[in-house]
Design a protein around this motif. Structure first.
Motif, short mmCIF file in Angstrom:
data_model
loop_
_atom_site.label_atom_id
_atom_site.label_comp_id
_atom_site.label_asym_id
_atom_site.label_seq_id
_atom_site.Cartn_x
_atom_site.Cartn_y
_atom_site.Cartn_z
N ARG A 6 -7.52 48.81 35.58
CA ARG A 6 -7.67 47.95 34.41
C ARG A 6 -6.86 48.46 33.22
O ARG A 6 -6.32 47.67 32.46
N PHE A 7 -6.80 49.79 33.05
CA PHE A 7 -6.18 50.37 31.87
C PHE A 7 -4.88 51.09 32.24
O PHE A 7 -4.75 51.65 33.33
N ASP A 26 -5.00 47.05 28.14
CA ASP A 26 -6.18 46.61 28.89
C ASP A 26 -5.78 45.33 29.62
O ASP A 26 -5.65 44.27 29.02
N LEU A 55 -16.59 55.63 36.85
CA LEU A 55 -16.35 54.21 37.01
C LEU A 55 -16.76 53.80 38.41
O LEU A 55 -16.97 54.62 39.29
N GLU A 65 -7.14 57.06 28.25
CA GLU A 65 -7.79 55.96 28.95
C GLU A 65 -9.30 56.18 29.05
O GLU A 65 -10.09 55.24 28.91
N SER A 66 -9.71 57.43 29.28
CA SER A 66 -11.14 57.72 29.40
C SER A 66 -11.87 57.46 28.09
O SER A 66 -13.00 56.96 28.08
N THR A 69 -12.30 53.62 27.63
CA THR A 69 -13.38 52.98 28.40
C THR A 69 -14.69 52.97 27.63
O THR A 69 -15.54 52.10 27.86
N GLN A 70 -14.88 53.90 26.72
CA GLN A 70 -16.14 54.01 25.98
C GLN A 70 -16.24 52.98 24.85
O GLN A 70 -17.35 52.69 24.39
N CYS A 72 -13.87 50.01 24.58
CA CYS A 72 -13.03 48.81 24.74
C CYS A 72 -13.80 47.50 24.66
O CYS A 72 -13.28 46.50 24.14
#
Length: 349
Positions: A6-7, A26, A55, A65-66, A69-70, A72
């Motif tokens: 996704r990212f 994204d 994930l 990226e990590s 995810t928190q 987005c």
């Protein structure tokens, strides 16, 4: 919603001792974000660190990226720039609009039909006439549209919206247009135009319901599937004068209703050269071997073989292959091995 891939982190810049800014895409939201990290943790992070994050399915993401995810899911749809505290995950500031996100200002310059080399025989459809049904993956949606006869059809819409993807998508379209219909390649059905009808923003290919990617195949892998793979690689190289450039398990589909293998993702396709053809042969043998045996380090000690004789010599040392117990084969694995290595030897002769 896209779960896998996704990212994508496409750039990273640092102000030593103060901050680091990540350029992120994204693909699920088709959104560009500049994420700036501040705080004491910045000093301790390496530029290219990969970190494991929880994930589903598991994935390895870059540090930027990590963090993304928190936060987005609460950002909204527009390009934006945010500042995040890496220790708490708290968004400290947010600005919205292409002007504040350098990536957001980097929308691609789409080609005109003439620049793409679109022949008159290729039908077109406007993007506004497509109805999105499902997000299949990055830059790939399942859509429906009405034909000129009023019939509703489904297709896969392949597109690009990030500047770094322009070259790959143009190459794929040009290769498929050049080749035309082939039973073992995805079909270029229609070019997709913007609402003005002036530029090409993507293309439609045939939707294959229930198709299995080779990397996660649930049905049988027949000897006929291997023959189809070898034939399509031969045709790309020898008949059409091209090299695929990206042959791998995730780019090979099995269309179960028709029992047909399809080679996909022509984005790295180039005009044929000796080195590029050798790379295609290398990737084909490596992919089939790894798939049949479940081993992942077939050519682990070297990259693309530079000398034909070295590749042949190495292939001859592989005397016995043990099949992956999860696979369904319709012949003994020795038959697959013999056919594959005979093909490689003939191609390299």
């Amino acid at each position: 919603m896209i779960a896998d891939d996704r990212f994508e982190q496409v750039e990273s810049t640092r102000i030593p001792g103060k901050s680091r800014t990540y350029g992120l895409v994204d693909f699920d939201r088709r959104q560009f974000v500049n994420l700036t990290v501040v705080g004491p943790t910045v000093e301790n992070e390496e530029e290219d660190d990969d970190v494991e994050v929880p994930l589903t399915p598991p994935a390895v993401l870059t540090y930027g990226e990590s963090l993304f995810t928190q936060v987005c899911d609460g950002l909204g749809p527009d390009p934006c720039a945010i500042t995040v505290n890496p220790d708490s995950g708290q968004v400290l500031s947010k600005s919205v609009g292409p002007s504040v996100c350098r990536l957001g200002a980097c929308w691609p310059q789409y080609p005109t039909p003439d620049e793409l080399g679109l022949p008159a025989r290729i039908m077109t459809v406007k993007r506004s006439d497509l109805l999105e049904l499902e997000r299949l993956g990055p830059s790939m949606d399942l859509v429906s549209f009405k034909t000129e006869l009023g019939r509703v059809e489904r297709a896969v819409f392949r597109y690009f919206f990030a500047r770094q993807d322009v070259h790959r998508h143009l190459k794929e379209q040009q290769a498929l247009i050049h080749i035309g219909h082939h039973p073992n390649l995805i079909e270029y059905r229609r070019a997709v135009l913007d609402d003005s009808g002036q530029v090409v923003v993507g293309f439609l290919s045939r939707y294959i319901p229930g198709a299995n990617v080779l990397g996660s195949l649930s049905g049988p892998f027949r000897l006929a599937h291997l023959e189809q793979l070898l034939q399509v690689v031969d045709d790309i190289n020898l008949k059409f004068g091209l090299a695929h450039g990206d042959i791998g398990p995730d780019h090979i589909l099995i269309d179960e209703p028709t029992d047909t293998l399809k080679l996909t993702d022509m984005g790295l396709c180039r005009l044929r050269t000796t080195a590029r053809v050798l790379a295609d042969i290398h990737m084909t043998v490596s992919t089939v071997y790894q798939f049949l045996t479940g081993e992942s380090d077939f050519f682990g000690h070297g990259g693309i073989w530079e000398e034909t004789s070295a590749l042949l010599q190495y292939l001859e040392t592989l005397t016995e292959w043990k099949p992956d117990p999860k696979l369904q084969l319709d012949h003994d694995i020795r038959t697959y091995r013999s056919r594959l290595l005979r093909w490689a030897a003939n191609r390299l002769a």
